[in-house]
Scaffold this active site. Structure first.
Site, PDB file in Angstrom:
ATOM      1  N   ARG A 152       8.332   2.091  58.814  1.00 48.95           N
ATOM      2  CA  ARG A 152       7.832   2.446  60.153  1.00 48.95           C
ATOM      3  C   ARG A 152       9.137   3.364  60.649  1.00 48.95           C
ATOM      4  O   ARG A 152       9.011   3.663  61.873  1.00 48.95           O
ATOM      5  CB  ARG A 152       7.580   1.377  60.965  1.00 48.95           C
ATOM      6  CG  ARG A 152       8.571   0.137  61.241  1.00 48.95           C
ATOM      7  CD  ARG A 152       7.957  -0.914  61.989  1.00 48.95           C
ATOM      8  NE  ARG A 152       8.721  -2.083  62.184  1.00 48.95           N
ATOM      9  CZ  ARG A 152       9.694  -2.236  63.211  1.00 48.95           C
ATOM     10  NH1 ARG A 152       9.480  -1.172  64.030  1.00 48.95           N
ATOM     11  NH2 ARG A 152      10.182  -3.332  63.378  1.00 48.95           N
ATOM     12  N   ASN A 156       3.564  -3.661  64.739  1.00 45.84           N
ATOM     13  CA  ASN A 156       4.697  -2.694  64.000  1.00 45.84           C
ATOM     14  C   ASN A 156       4.907  -3.003  62.641  1.00 45.84           C
ATOM     15  O   ASN A 156       4.590  -2.145  61.712  1.00 45.84           O
ATOM     16  CB  ASN A 156       5.980  -2.827  64.948  1.00 45.84           C
ATOM     17  CG  ASN A 156       5.636  -2.362  66.297  1.00 45.84           C
ATOM     18  OD1 ASN A 156       4.762  -1.925  66.730  1.00 45.84           O
ATOM     19  ND2 ASN A 156       6.927  -2.614  66.948  1.00 45.84           N
ATOM     20  N   ASP A 157       5.177  -4.494  62.347  1.00 45.34           N
ATOM     21  CA  ASP A 157       5.284  -4.702  61.206  1.00 45.34           C
ATOM     22  C   ASP A 157       3.938  -5.060  60.314  1.00 45.34           C
ATOM     23  O   ASP A 157       3.987  -4.638  59.074  1.00 45.34           O
ATOM     24  CB  ASP A 157       6.246  -6.127  60.721  1.00 45.34           C
ATOM     25  CG  ASP A 157       7.701  -5.693  60.954  1.00 45.34           C
ATOM     26  OD1 ASP A 157       8.162  -4.501  60.762  1.00 45.34           O
ATOM     27  OD2 ASP A 157       8.444  -6.770  61.634  1.00 45.34           O
ATOM     28  N   ARG A 185      10.744 -15.566  71.294  1.00 39.03           N
ATOM     29  CA  ARG A 185      10.824 -15.228  69.936  1.00 39.03           C
ATOM     30  C   ARG A 185      12.273 -15.674  69.335  1.00 39.03           C
ATOM     31  O   ARG A 185      13.099 -15.288  69.489  1.00 39.03           O
ATOM     32  CB  ARG A 185      10.526 -13.905  69.537  1.00 39.03           C
ATOM     33  CG  ARG A 185      10.369 -13.608  68.033  1.00 39.03           C
ATOM     34  CD  ARG A 185      10.141 -12.254  67.517  1.00 39.03           C
ATOM     35  NE  ARG A 185      11.150 -11.188  67.876  1.00 39.03           N
ATOM     36  CZ  ARG A 185      11.111 -10.046  67.763  1.00 39.03           C
ATOM     37  NH1 ARG A 185       9.901  -9.232  67.439  1.00 39.03           N
ATOM     38  NH2 ARG A 185      12.280  -9.349  68.004  1.00 39.03           N
ATOM     39  N   HIS A 219      13.406   1.590  66.530  1.00 44.78           N
ATOM     40  CA  HIS A 219      14.000   0.828  67.550  1.00 44.78           C
ATOM     41  C   HIS A 219      14.406   1.786  68.875  1.00 44.78           C
ATOM     42  O   HIS A 219      13.914   1.548  69.854  1.00 44.78           O
ATOM     43  CB  HIS A 219      15.158   0.312  67.276  1.00 44.78           C
ATOM     44  CG  HIS A 219      15.855  -0.750  68.481  1.00 44.78           C
ATOM     45  ND1 HIS A 219      15.321  -1.889  68.760  1.00 44.78           N
ATOM     46  CD2 HIS A 219      16.870  -0.147  69.393  1.00 44.78           C
ATOM     47  CE1 HIS A 219      15.977  -2.158  70.064  1.00 44.78           C
ATOM     48  NE2 HIS A 219      17.036  -1.133  70.207  1.00 44.78           N
ATOM     49  N   CYS A 227       1.858  -8.226  70.703  1.00 43.67           N
ATOM     50  CA  CYS A 227       2.942  -7.860  71.186  1.00 43.67           C
ATOM     51  C   CYS A 227       3.586  -6.689  70.490  1.00 43.67           C
ATOM     52  O   CYS A 227       4.927  -6.284  71.187  1.00 43.67           O
ATOM     53  CB  CYS A 227       3.973  -9.093  71.238  1.00 43.67           C
ATOM     54  SG  CYS A 227       4.439  -9.723  69.565  1.00 43.67           S
ATOM     55  N   GLU A 287       2.453 -10.748  61.554  1.00 37.06           N
ATOM     56  CA  GLU A 287       2.801  -9.486  61.151  1.00 37.06           C
ATOM     57  C   GLU A 287       3.068  -9.418  59.780  1.00 37.06           C
ATOM     58  O   GLU A 287       3.539  -8.318  59.576  1.00 37.06           O
ATOM     59  CB  GLU A 287       4.153  -9.388  62.006  1.00 37.06           C
ATOM     60  CG  GLU A 287       5.382 -10.358  61.625  1.00 37.06           C
ATOM     61  CD  GLU A 287       6.513 -10.113  62.571  1.00 37.06           C
ATOM     62  OE1 GLU A 287       6.824  -9.016  62.996  1.00 37.06           O
ATOM     63  OE2 GLU A 287       7.334 -11.473  62.660  1.00 37.06           O
ATOM     64  N   ARG A 318      13.044 -11.006  73.140  1.00 38.68           N
ATOM     65  CA  ARG A 318      13.572 -10.616  72.017  1.00 38.68           C
ATOM     66  C   ARG A 318      15.091 -11.274  72.046  1.00 38.68           C
ATOM     67  O   ARG A 318      15.953 -10.472  72.188  1.00 38.68           O
ATOM     68  CB  ARG A 318      13.766  -9.269  71.581  1.00 38.68           C
ATOM     69  CG  ARG A 318      12.375  -8.672  71.295  1.00 38.68           C
ATOM     70  CD  ARG A 318      12.434  -7.055  71.117  1.00 38.68           C
ATOM     71  NE  ARG A 318      11.334  -6.634  70.672  1.00 38.68           N
ATOM     72  CZ  ARG A 318      10.475  -5.713  71.313  1.00 38.68           C
ATOM     73  NH1 ARG A 318      10.833  -5.402  72.494  1.00 38.68           N
ATOM     74  NH2 ARG A 318       9.283  -5.128  70.926  1.00 38.68           N
TER      75      ARG A 318
END
Length: 587
Positions: free
Chosen positions: A474, A463-464, A341, A198, A511, A440, A305
């Protein structure tokens, strides 16, 4: 650059947000507190009580100062999280327990207070009440502050920083970064982390140079030193020499000139040399980020987000508060659209007020859509707010971490029930909207062709997707080398989703962090991705990259890459292409 000189310390980590910056080091260490067991006499008890009362008063003043500071910067409602901290300071039963043990055990106030506060926190954790369980963290946080005041230790506070601060911390949670004063923080460095932690994502979004994976640096450094942070090479230099400062000053100037040139691309579109257009949009976390959208030239918000509205507070945002926030987001993106989202908490985004238990594998646990489908009350309130905020506007709603077709069906069903309720209540709400899903989880990517008939768009959360496909945490720097965006399996999954979308006339975006990597722009362009959404600061760079490439050539590049077996081979190929077309972006 200059080698280590007298007193100059070089730390090497993982570069995660580009830029070079020089400032003052601020260490936010979360080391375990060790309190010596010092005996006292009965005659000293009064002095120990006076010391403790003075420390409590100082702590209260500090908390009130922080609360006032946050009220002016992020609003009174969000600053109310410190009400619970004040309650701890003013808890008379805690003070009485300390006084009793001072008399019975004849030990110093530091030692007695430390052990009593630890016991109180532990008893809170064991109570079968989510609210009381969450207060354990408040007790420990305030106890640490009280003990610092008792012992005279100066603790640096990330809520009230000086200008030109470069933060060094063991780690930064989302709740920490959300409350940093971004007018004063010019660099971030952490012991833990990876390119998709993050801290890294937030730093890139805000265009703050950052280095992570410094191991135990925060335990060995002290606040106040001069420091240079190089987010290009992943180097942090403590006490730089005059020569090193001069050399990095020149590097700063060079990159500043490049950024000024890239800024001129703000009003241009991402169109390739052979006239193929790609939409470039922005990822947004906090309301303060909205001002960056127009400045960067984003074509709307490709990922808002919403979970950050739920952080750093004691209560949940009600429908009216959410409506107000979402309307501001829609207004900031006009005339373009916003992808909202829905709540994506869990994993590394822990929200204290939502009753999510500690889990052995939080990234695989009760998070995102799984949480929302069970907490339908919270989910419906958010959907109502999004739909009402979007009245007379075109909006997009996206469900995160969907792993099965059944989850998508249930989420869409709840959305439809919300629309029906609003219609019956005769409350204005959106009629022009799209529903999409984040791709994801590998299981969903594999059945993308079954998902396409039921959505208006798909957005790939790389990312996921990488984390789950390659079995790599990650956020864990120890396995960061295995986190490979160019792994052949990842390319095949992205291609599978894009191909399925285009066959079904559904547009596909990316994204995740891959979208903002100019090294990977040729890859995503060749795979046929329709939209790239990223931190606002990265948009001019990606626009420049797209404008220098030829879409047909990149399609051919994919055909060549498909025959390669390793991530390293594919990355080498992409690096060659990027260096040929936009070398200035690769330095």
């Amino acid at each position: 650059m200059a080698s280590e000189g007298s007193g100059e310390i070089h730390l090497r980590g993982i570069p995660v947000s580009p830029g070079v910056t020089q400032g003052k080091l601020v260490v936010l260490s979360r080391q375990e507190i060790s309190v010596p067991k010092r005996p006292i006499t009965e005659a000293e008890i009064g002095g120990e009580i006076a010391r403790l009362e003075k420390a409590l008063l100082e702590t209260r003043q500090q908390i009130l100062k922080i609360q006032k500071h946050l009220s002016s910067s992020i609003g009174e409602k969000d600053a109310s999280i410190f009400d619970a901290h004040l309650l701890v300071v003013e808890d008379s039963s805690l003070m009485e327990a300390v006084k009793k043990q001072l008399h019975s055990r004849l030990l110093c106030a530091d030692y007695v207070f430390f052990h009593i506060s630890q016991r109180y926190a532990q008893s809170m954790r064991e109570v079968d009440d989510p609210y009381l369980q969450e207060r354990a963290a408040d007790i420990l946080d305030v106890s640490r502050r009280i003990l610092n005041n008792l012992t005279g230790k100066v603790a640096t506070d990330h809520y009230t920083l000086e200008d030109n601060s470069i933060i060094l911390s063991h780690d930064l949670a989302p709740s920490d970064t959300a409350t940093l004063d971004r007018q004063k923080v010019i660099g971030l460095a952490t012991d833990l982390g990876s390119r998709t932690s993050h801290t890294a994502i937030m730093a890139r979004s805000l265009s703050i140079p950052a280095v992570v994976g410094l191991k135990d640096a925060s335990y060995n450094m002290e606040s106040g030193a001069d420091v240079i942070l190089d987010g290009y090479e992943g180097i942090v230099i403590i006490n730089p020499s005059e020569q090193t400062s001069f050399e990095y000053g020149q590097l700063q100037e060079k990159h500043h000139e490049l950024e000024v040139g890239l800024g001129e691309l703000r009003t241009t579109e991402a169109i390739t040399r052979d006239n193929h257009k790609v939409i470039i949009s922005a990822n947004v976390e906090l309301p303060e980020d909205l001002a960056l959208i127009e400045k960067s030239g984003a074509e709307g918000i490709g990922l808002y987000r919403t979970e950050f509205l739920f952080m750093n507070r004691l209560d949940l945002p009600d429908e009216d508060e959410q409506i107000e926030t979402y309307q501001k987001v829609i207004q900031a993106a006009m005339p373009n659209s916003v992808i909202f989202r829905t709540l994506d908490i869990g994993g590394d985004k822990i929200v204290d007020n939502m009753g999510i238990p500690d889990e052995l594998n939080p990234f695989l646990g009760w998070r995102a859509i799984r949480y929302c489908l069970e907490r339908e009350d919270i989910f419906k309130t958010q959907l109502r707010a999004i739909c009402r905020a979007g009245a007379n506007q075109h909006i997009r709603i996206m469900f995160p971490m969907v792993s099965t077709f059944e989850e998508l069906r249930l989420a869409k069903g709840i959305l439809q029930s919300v629309l029906d309720e609003l219609q019956n209540e005769k409350k204005p709400h959106c009629s022009d909207f799209e529903v999409g899903v984040m791709m994801e989880v590998p299981s969903l990517a594999m059945i993308a062709d079954h998902i396409v008939p039921h959505v208006d768009f798909m957005s790939i959360g790389t990312n996921d997707l990488i984390q789950y496909s390659l079995a790599v945490d990650r956020t864990n720097e120890k396995v960061a080398y295995l986190y490979q965006p160019t792994h052949p399996a990842i390319l095949r999954l992205i291609k599978r989703v894009v191909d399925a979308g285009h066959i079904g006339n559904v547009w596909v975006g990316v994204c995740g962090e891959m979208a903002g990597e100019v090294l990977l722009t040729p890859l995503l362009l060749g795979l046929g991705v329709d939209e790239l959404s990223m931190g606002s600061a990265l948009i001019p760079r990606v626009k420049r990259a797209v404008q220098r490439l030829d879409h047909n050539e990149m399609t051919t590049l994919i055909e060549e890459i498909e025959h390669l077996s390793t991530a390293a081979e594919i990355e080498q190929k992409l690096r060659l292409v990027a260096s040929q077309h936009y070398p200035e972006l690769m330095n």
